[in-house]
Write a protein that holds these residues in place. Sequence first.
Motif, short mmCIF file in Angstrom:
data_model
loop_
_atom_site.label_atom_id
_atom_site.label_comp_id
_atom_site.label_asym_id
_atom_site.label_seq_id
_atom_site.Cartn_x
_atom_site.Cartn_y
_atom_site.Cartn_z
N ARG A 150 18.99 -7.36 -11.18
CA ARG A 150 17.82 -6.53 -11.88
C ARG A 150 16.43 -6.81 -11.67
NH1 ARG A 150 14.49 -7.45 -15.72
NH2 ARG A 150 14.99 -8.69 -16.23
N ARG A 151 15.72 -7.60 -11.76
CA ARG A 151 14.43 -8.48 -10.85
C ARG A 151 14.49 -7.85 -9.68
NH1 ARG A 151 13.13 -14.18 -12.81
NH2 ARG A 151 11.57 -13.43 -11.45
N LEU A 152 15.29 -7.39 -8.98
CA LEU A 152 14.99 -7.61 -7.27
C LEU A 152 15.10 -5.91 -7.62
CD1 LEU A 152 15.57 -9.14 -4.60
CD2 LEU A 152 17.79 -8.12 -4.79
N GLU A 153 16.24 -5.49 -8.21
CA GLU A 153 16.05 -3.91 -7.96
C GLU A 153 14.43 -3.34 -8.31
OE1 GLU A 153 19.77 -3.44 -10.13
OE2 GLU A 153 20.88 -3.45 -9.02
N LYS A 154 14.00 -3.57 -9.30
CA LYS A 154 12.57 -3.41 -9.10
C LYS A 154 11.66 -3.45 -8.77
CE LYS A 154 13.15 -2.63 -14.46
NZ LYS A 154 12.47 -3.08 -16.02
N PRO A 189 10.83 -3.36 -5.10
CA PRO A 189 10.08 -3.07 -4.55
C PRO A 189 9.22 -1.78 -5.11
CG PRO A 189 12.83 -2.39 -4.29
CD PRO A 189 12.22 -3.81 -5.63
N GLU A 190 9.65 -1.10 -6.64
CA GLU A 190 8.63 0.03 -7.30
C GLU A 190 7.17 -0.95 -7.16
OE1 GLU A 190 11.22 0.89 -10.42
OE2 GLU A 190 12.80 1.79 -8.99
N GLU A 191 7.93 -2.27 -8.25
CA GLU A 191 6.50 -3.63 -8.56
C GLU A 191 5.21 -3.93 -8.01
OE1 GLU A 191 8.57 -6.16 -11.98
OE2 GLU A 191 9.08 -4.35 -13.38
N HIS A 192 5.98 -4.26 -6.83
CA HIS A 192 5.63 -4.76 -5.42
C HIS A 192 5.75 -4.35 -4.34
CE1 HIS A 192 5.46 -8.42 -8.65
NE2 HIS A 192 6.81 -7.85 -8.79
N ALA A 229 3.50 -2.37 -2.60
CA ALA A 229 2.19 -3.46 -1.82
C ALA A 229 2.16 -4.52 -1.04
CB ALA A 229 0.97 -2.88 -2.34
N ALA A 230 2.32 -5.83 -1.83
CA ALA A 230 3.04 -7.10 -1.52
C ALA A 230 3.89 -7.49 -0.71
CB ALA A 230 3.19 -7.46 -2.22
N LEU A 231 4.68 -6.19 -0.67
CA LEU A 231 6.63 -6.34 0.13
C LEU A 231 5.64 -6.07 1.48
CD1 LEU A 231 9.11 -5.47 -2.85
CD2 LEU A 231 9.00 -7.87 -0.86
N LEU A 232 4.70 -4.46 1.53
CA LEU A 232 4.67 -4.72 2.68
C LEU A 232 3.60 -5.12 3.62
CD1 LEU A 232 4.30 -0.61 1.94
CD2 LEU A 232 5.65 -0.91 2.98
N ALA A 233 2.97 -5.70 3.00
CA ALA A 233 2.15 -6.73 3.80
C ALA A 233 3.13 -7.94 3.97
CB ALA A 233 0.65 -7.60 2.43
N VAL A 234 3.62 -8.43 3.11
CA VAL A 234 4.43 -9.78 3.95
C VAL A 234 5.50 -9.49 4.74
CG1 VAL A 234 6.54 -11.33 2.99
CG2 VAL A 234 4.70 -10.87 1.46
N HIS A 235 5.86 -7.62 4.78
CA HIS A 235 6.65 -6.81 5.99
C HIS A 235 5.66 -6.82 7.12
CE1 HIS A 235 8.70 -4.21 8.33
NE2 HIS A 235 9.81 -4.85 8.42
N LYS A 236 4.36 -6.56 7.53
CA LYS A 236 3.40 -6.80 8.22
C LYS A 236 3.28 -8.63 9.04
CE LYS A 236 0.60 -2.29 7.16
NZ LYS A 236 0.00 -2.04 6.76
N VAL A 237 3.37 -9.08 7.97
CA VAL A 237 2.79 -10.74 8.20
C VAL A 237 3.91 -11.06 8.87
CG1 VAL A 237 2.52 -12.57 7.62
CG2 VAL A 237 1.07 -11.79 6.70
#
Length: 152
Positions: free
Chosen positions: A20-24, A26-29, A31-39
Motif C-alpha cells: 500500500r505504501r509503495l503504491e502511494k 509515486p504520488e506522495e514523493h 519530485a524526490a523519485l524523479l531526483a533519485v532517477h536523475k542521480v
Amino acid sequence: MAKPIAFKPITVDFNADLQRRLEKAPEEHAAALLAVHKVLDAAYDEGLLDILHGMIASKDTIIKTLARYAHEPEGITGIRNLLTAAKILAGLDPEVLEHVSKAMTSATEEHKREQKPPSLFQLARRASSEDSRRGLSFMTLILSSLGRSLKS
C-alpha cells in the motif's frame, strides 16, 4: 471478582502495508523519485554504478588491504597526518583561507608575467610596501607560534 481481559491478537499483514505504501509513493514523493532517477541515470552514464558494484564485490579485499596498511608504521603516520590536517583545516578561518587562495592566484599570475627576476632594489621596494608588511606580519606570527610550539 475480576474478569479476565479478552486478548485477541491483531494480525498485521506487513506485506500488504508495504504494498500500500509503495503504491502511494509515486504520488506522495514524485519530485524526490524523479531526483533519485536523475542521480541514478547520471551515475550510470558516468560509470559510477560499475565502480560501486566493483567495490561492493571486492569489499573483503579492500578491507584486508586497508587493515594491513593501517597496521604498518606508515599507515599509522598517514592516518594521524590526515586527522591533523583535518584539524588544521577546521581551525582555519574560511575568510583568511580565501584571502590566501586569492593572493596565491594573483601572485602566480604576476610571476608568470615577469620576464626576468626582479632586482634586489625592486624586491626591497616590494617588501617595504604596506601590503607586504601586513603579509610579513602574518607570516612572522605563524613562524613565532611554530617556534613556541617546537620549544617543548
